[in-house]
Design a protein around this motif. Structure first.
Motif, PDB file in Angstrom:
ATOM      1  N   GLN A 178       0.823  -1.206   0.000  1.00 44.45           N
ATOM      2  CA  GLN A 178       0.000   0.000   0.000  1.00 44.45           C
ATOM      3  C   GLN A 178       0.856   1.255   0.000  1.00 44.45           C
ATOM      4  N   ARG A 214       1.264   4.359  -9.194  1.00 43.57           N
ATOM      5  CA  ARG A 214       0.102   4.665 -10.013  1.00 43.57           C
ATOM      6  C   ARG A 214      -0.360   3.448 -10.826  1.00 43.57           C
ATOM      7  N   ALA A 229      -2.246   1.067  -8.610  1.00 44.72           N
ATOM      8  CA  ALA A 229      -3.540   1.641  -8.248  1.00 44.72           C
ATOM      9  C   ALA A 229      -4.503   1.556  -9.434  1.00 44.72           C
ATOM     10  N   ARG A 270      -7.096   9.206  -7.366  1.00 43.45           N
ATOM     11  CA  ARG A 270      -7.364   9.858  -6.084  1.00 43.45           C
ATOM     12  C   ARG A 270      -8.614   9.256  -5.434  1.00 43.45           C
ATOM     13  N   TRP A 289     -10.116   6.424  -6.032  1.00 40.82           N
ATOM     14  CA  TRP A 289      -9.953   5.012  -5.666  1.00 40.82           C
ATOM     15  C   TRP A 289      -9.132   4.889  -4.396  1.00 40.82           C
ATOM     16  N   LYS A 290      -8.026   5.645  -4.324  1.00 40.08           N
ATOM     17  CA  LYS A 290      -7.190   5.611  -3.117  1.00 40.08           C
ATOM     18  C   LYS A 290      -7.987   6.025  -1.889  1.00 40.08           C
ATOM     19  N   THR A 323      -8.297   2.493   0.024  1.00 40.55           N
ATOM     20  CA  THR A 323      -7.050   2.220   0.751  1.00 40.55           C
ATOM     21  C   THR A 323      -6.946   3.049   2.030  1.00 40.55           C
ATOM     22  N   GLN A 376      -4.226   4.719   2.476  1.00 39.89           N
ATOM     23  CA  GLN A 376      -3.233   5.742   2.132  1.00 39.89           C
ATOM     24  C   GLN A 376      -3.856   7.131   2.232  1.00 39.89           C
ATOM     25  N   VAL A 387      -4.601  10.900   0.629  1.00 38.43           N
ATOM     26  CA  VAL A 387      -4.680  11.642  -0.628  1.00 38.43           C
ATOM     27  C   VAL A 387      -4.611  13.121  -0.288  1.00 38.43           C
ATOM     28  N   GLY A 445      -7.400   7.668   3.689  1.00 42.05           N
ATOM     29  CA  GLY A 445      -8.334   6.840   2.919  1.00 42.05           C
ATOM     30  C   GLY A 445      -9.291   6.079   3.820  1.00 42.05           C
TER      31      GLY A 445
END
Ligand SMILES: [Zn+2]
Length: 370
Positions: free
Chosen positions: A35, A40, A43, A327, A329-330, A334, A336, A338, A347
Motif C-alpha cells: 500500500q 500509479r 492503483a 485519487r 480510488w485511493k 485504501t 493511504q 490523498v 483513505g
C-alpha cells in the motif's frame, strides 16, 4: 548448573521474543509495503479490476486515446447531455444528441448515453408531448437515462415570470414516460449550499462560482431557496414511486449525510452519485463517511463530472481523468492518504464488496441498460 540452565532458558526466551518482535515488525512492514509503495500503475490495475462505471461525464470530443483509456481501465462511462443556454453548442439538442450517439456507437460498449430534453421550450403548448416523443426516440436508440439540470429551479421562468420548479405539472408526463420505459432520471437540481452564500473560499465548490458567477445567488433576491427546489424534487420522488431517480452531486445535499440518509430511508426510489463532490466526503469526519457508505452501500453510484470539452487538449484532459480516478480510488479503497486543499486526507479503506457496489454494480442496478 541450575542457575546456568535458568539463565540459558532466559536467554533463549529473550532471544525468541526478540525474534518474534523482529518477525512481527517485518511482516507488518511487508503488509503495509504494497500500500505504502503502491504506485500509479498498481492503483490503476486495482481500479480497473473492479470494471468501474463512472455514471457522470461530459464528452464533446472523440479521440482514439480516450477510447484507449476506457479499454485500459475496463471503464464504462455515462455521457450526460445538458441544455445550457449560455453555451452555443449546448443550447440546442442537435447536434448534441447525434454527436453523442456517434460516440456511443464508436465506443465498443464503453460509453452509454443519458439524454435530456429542452426545458427552454417550457412555454410551448406542445412542450411535454414533444419532449416525450424525443426522449422515446432516444430510448429506442439506446439512451439509458434522462437528465434534468439546475436551470429548472434557478434560471427558467414560466410566462408569468415565476421560476419553474422540478415538480411543475408540465413535467409529470415526462417523468411518467421515463418510469414506464424502466429508465432512470438523473437530477441535478439546486447547487451546493455555498451558491446561496455567504461567500466561503474554503468551500470545495467556491472556485466554480468565481468562474460562473451567474449561479451565485447570494444577495440576489427573487430566486427560489435551495430548500424550495429540493422540496420540489422530493415531491417528484413521492409522486412517482416507480421512477428511479439518481440525485447527482450527492443529491445536492453535499454537507449533510444525515439528510441524504433520511432521503434514502424515505424514498426507496432514490440514489445519489458522487460527481464533483468527493471533496465534501474528504472533509467530513471519516468515521461518519465510512459508516454512511457502509450502511447505504446500495444507494451510492460513482461519478466524477469529468469532461473532454471540444477545445480540449485531450492528453491533458486524460491526465486529469487518470489522476481523479486514482485519487478517488485511493480515498475509498485504501488507508493511504490523498491530498486535498493542501491537507492529507486518510483513505476510508472500504471493504471490497462495498467498493464493488459503489464503483460498479449500483450503476447497473440503478441505471439498467448500462
Ligand atoms: Zn455534470
Amino acid at each position: 548448573m541450575k542457575y546456568w540452565k535458568h539463565l540459558r532458558l532466559r536467554t533463549l526466551l529473550a532471544a525468541s521474543v526478540v525474534l518474534d518482535v523482529y518477525l512481527l515488525f517485518h511482516s507488518l512492514v511487508a503488509l503495509s509495503q504494497p500500500q505504502a509503495q503502491m504506485g500509479r500503475d498498481q492503483a490503476m490495475e486495482a481500479f480497473a479490476a473492479l470494471q468501474p462505471i463512472d455514471v457522470h461525464v461530459h464528452i464533446f470530443k472523440t479521440d482514439p486515446s480516450f477510447q484507449a483509456l476506457l479499454e485500459r481501465l475496463h471503464l464504462t462511462v455515462m455521457d450526460i447531455l445538458v441544455m445550457d443556454d449560455t453555451q452555443s453548442y449546448r443550447k440546442q439538442l442537435e447536434p448534441q444528441i447525434t454527436d453523442a450517439m456517434a460516440l456511443v456507437r464508436s465506443s465498443h460498449g464503453h460509453v452509454a448515453l443519458c439524454t435530456t430534453f429542452d426545458p427552454y421550450k417550457f412555454a410551448d403548448p406542445s412542450f411535454d408531448v414533444d419532449a416525450v416523443k424525443q426522449i422515446d426516440r432516444d430510448f429506442s436508440q439506446g439512451a439509458v437515462a434522462v437528465k434534468i439540470w439546475k436551470n429548472i429551479g434557478m434560471e427558467i421562468k414560466n410566462p408569468d415570470g415565476k421560476f419553474i420548479l422540478p415538480d411543475d405539472p408540465k413535467f409529470a408526463p415526462i417523468y411518467r414516460d421515463i418510469a414506464q420505459h424502466g429508465k432512470t432520471l438523473m437530477t441535478h437540481v439546486a447547487e451546493p449550499d455555498v451558491a446561496w452564500g455567504p461567500p466561503d473560499p474554503s468551500d470545495p465548490s467556491w472556485s466554480y462560482y468565481q468562474e460562473n458567477p451567474q449561479w451565485f445567488l447570494y444577495n440576489k433576491p427573487g430566486f427560489p431557496s435551495k430548500r424550495q427546489i429540493l422540496d420540489a424534487r422530493d415531491r417528484v420522488l413521492a409522486e412517482n414511486p416507480q421512477l428511479r431517480m439518481v440525485g447527482v452531486h450527492l443529491g445536492s445535499m453535499e454537507k449533510n449525510l444525515d439528510e441524504i440518509a433520511a432521503h434514502f430511508d424515505r424514498y426507496p426510489n432514490f440514489a445519489i452519485d458522487t460527481a464533483a463532490r468527493m471533496e465534501y466526503l474528504m472533509i467530513a469526519p471519516p468515521a461518519k463517511v465510512r459508516s454512511f457508505l457502509t450502511k447505504y452501500q446500495d444507494r451510492v453510484l460513482y461519478g466524477t463530472d469529468l469532461d473532454i470539452v471540444a477545445t480540449a487538449n485531450v492528453r491533458e484532459s486524460l491526465e486529469e481523468w487518470q489522476s481523479t480516478y486514482m485519487r478517488d480510488w485511493k480515498f475509498l479503497a485504501t488507508s493511504q492518504t490523498v491530498d486535498y486543499a493542501g491537507k492529507k486526507v486518510q483513505g476510508l479503506e472500504l471493504p471490497t464488496p462495498v467498493l464493488q457496489k459503489i464503483f460498479r454494480s449500483n450503476a447497473l442496478h440503478w441505471i439498467p441498460g448500462l
